[in-house]
Scaffold this active site. Structure first.
Site, mmCIF file in Angstrom:
data_model
loop_
_atom_site.group_PDB
_atom_site.id
_atom_site.type_symbol
_atom_site.label_atom_id
_atom_site.label_comp_id
_atom_site.label_asym_id
_atom_site.label_seq_id
_atom_site.Cartn_x
_atom_site.Cartn_y
_atom_site.Cartn_z
ATOM 1 N N GLU A 153 -2.319 0.278 -4.535
ATOM 2 C CA GLU A 153 -2.201 -0.911 -3.694
ATOM 3 C C GLU A 153 -2.382 -2.171 -4.527
ATOM 4 O O GLU A 153 -3.029 -2.175 -5.572
ATOM 5 C CB GLU A 153 -3.190 -0.889 -2.525
ATOM 6 C CG GLU A 153 -4.641 -0.804 -2.916
ATOM 7 C CD GLU A 153 -5.562 -0.864 -1.701
ATOM 8 O OE1 GLU A 153 -5.286 -1.634 -0.767
ATOM 9 O OE2 GLU A 153 -6.572 -0.140 -1.712
ATOM 10 N N ASP A 176 0.858 -1.189 0.000
ATOM 11 C CA ASP A 176 0.000 0.000 0.000
ATOM 12 C C ASP A 176 0.892 1.237 0.000
ATOM 13 O O ASP A 176 1.623 1.485 0.963
ATOM 14 C CB ASP A 176 -0.909 -0.015 1.237
ATOM 15 C CG ASP A 176 -2.053 0.979 1.139
ATOM 16 O OD1 ASP A 176 -2.070 1.770 0.176
ATOM 17 O OD2 ASP A 176 -2.922 0.955 2.028
#
Length: 364
Positions: free
Chosen positions: A114, A19
């Site tokens: 992500e 992320d």
């Protein structure tokens, strides 16, 4: 050995969730030294705009993604507001993707910032998934001058929770034998799909933590929540059988809201406008273009209905999406006295840019 431990022995994988930290805002700070260290809010200005991203300096004032921009400005009046540059963000996202695919071909992007990776086997012959995650984070830092957080776990849902555990610029590892000790104390709101409404329903039943949830039998959860009850039963035991699927195309993006009290159709325009903002912001993370606008409604007696429209050319702005969603409200066709408990606005029918050419209008 507990039943859940036996499940782990049969299904253990090595999953990483990467992320990027405050991705849009971090790219802006990287590329413009004048805003480094300052609170940066990526958003169009305007009363109907929402925050696309906020730097960690801005988050200290309570600013969050999807928050109305006017509220963000009140919370952080000294913030630097920058309009989003999705062309640039997509280019950086492709650079991140290139780093990820050095290690495995099993990369499943969730958005521009992500992705999941299955590194049960990896190309670089590193001995552990933790080493792979460390290497990826270091490559992102040195090559792109950006930071990423990573979660390492035996499945996707635990890896995603892990990546958020030590943000920003963090790494958190959940070993198979540590799943119970990590999972059981968590609040049920940390489980995928448990929003505020579901969390309150569970709390009304005395379920505060994942440990509380695990005490409930499968038949009880399934009887109350249907198929999602089965999902809750599995998640409370650390079970997630979903695989990392590379190049899975986005089918739809949407945002919905359950009202505190049931409303008439004429009362929900403000909610439709707000949800259209959220949906538009989410769609900007995709490299493909959505063709179809969808309005979802749930009546006070829990009946779900949808209306959709595929215009001759894809919606090109949030204002256009909002106009189409409000138009679909006119096509509901129920009694003016009908009340509703939920509304959602979505975009679907995603196509590659070159395939998103004009088509005849379609109604459903």
């Amino acid at each position: 050995m507990s039943p859940s431990s036996k499940i782990w022995l049969m299904t253990v994988r090595k999953i990483i969730h990467i992320d990027m930290d405050a991705f849009y805002a971090s790219v802006e700070q990287r590329d413009d030294p004048r805003v480094r260290g300052k609170p940066v809010i990526v958003a169009w200005r305007g009363t109907r705009s929402v925050v696309c991203a906020a730097s960690y300096e801005a988050r200290q004032f309570g600013v969050r993604s999807a928050m109305p921009a006017v509220r963000a400005e009140r919370l952080c009046p000294d913030a630097v507001f920058l309009p989003p540059d999705f062309t640039r963000y997509r280019a950086v996202s492709r650079q991140v993707r290139e780093i990820l695919t050095r290690h495995t071909d099993l990369v499943e992007p969730l958005s521009l910032d992500e992705a999941y990776l299955d590194v049960s086997e990896n190309k670089t012959k590193l001995l552990t998934a933790t080493q792979v995650a460390r290497t990826i984070r270091e490559q992102i830092r040195t090559e792109l001058n950006l930071t990423a957080s990573a979660g390492v776990a035996p499945n996707k849902f635990l890896a995603k929770i892990g990546s958020d555990w030590r943000k920003p610029d963090g790494l958190f590892v959940i070993q198979p034998e540590e799943v119970d000790s990590f999972l059981l104390p968590l609040t049920v709101g940390r489980l995928p799909g448990v929003g505020k409404v579901m969390e309150e329903k569970l709390k009304d039943s005395g379920v505060q933590t994942v440990g509380d949830l695990r005490k409930i039998e499968l038949a009880t959860l399934e009887g109350r929540f249907g198929r999602y009850g089965v999902r809750l039963f599995e998640l409370s035991r650390g079970v997630d059988k979903s695989e990392v699927i590379p190049n899975r195309p986005t089918q739809s993006v949407s945002a919905e809201d359950t009202f505190e009290r049931d409303l008439l159709l004429t009362e929900i325009e403000p909610m439709i406008r707000r949800l259209a903002e959220h949906t538009w912001a989410a769609s900007r993370k995709e490299s493909r273009i959505a063709r179809t606008v969808v309005l979802k409604l749930k009546t006070s007696d829990f009946k779900i209905l949808t209306r959709s429209h595929t215009p001759s050319s894809p919606p090109s702005s949030c204002e256009e999406l909002t106009t189409l969603a409000l138009y679909l409200r006119q096509r509901v066709g129920l009694s003016p006295e009908q009340r509703f408990r939920l509304v959602g606005v979505g975009l679907s029918n995603f196509r590659d840019t070159e395939n998103a050419s004009a088509q005849p209008a379609l109604f459903t």
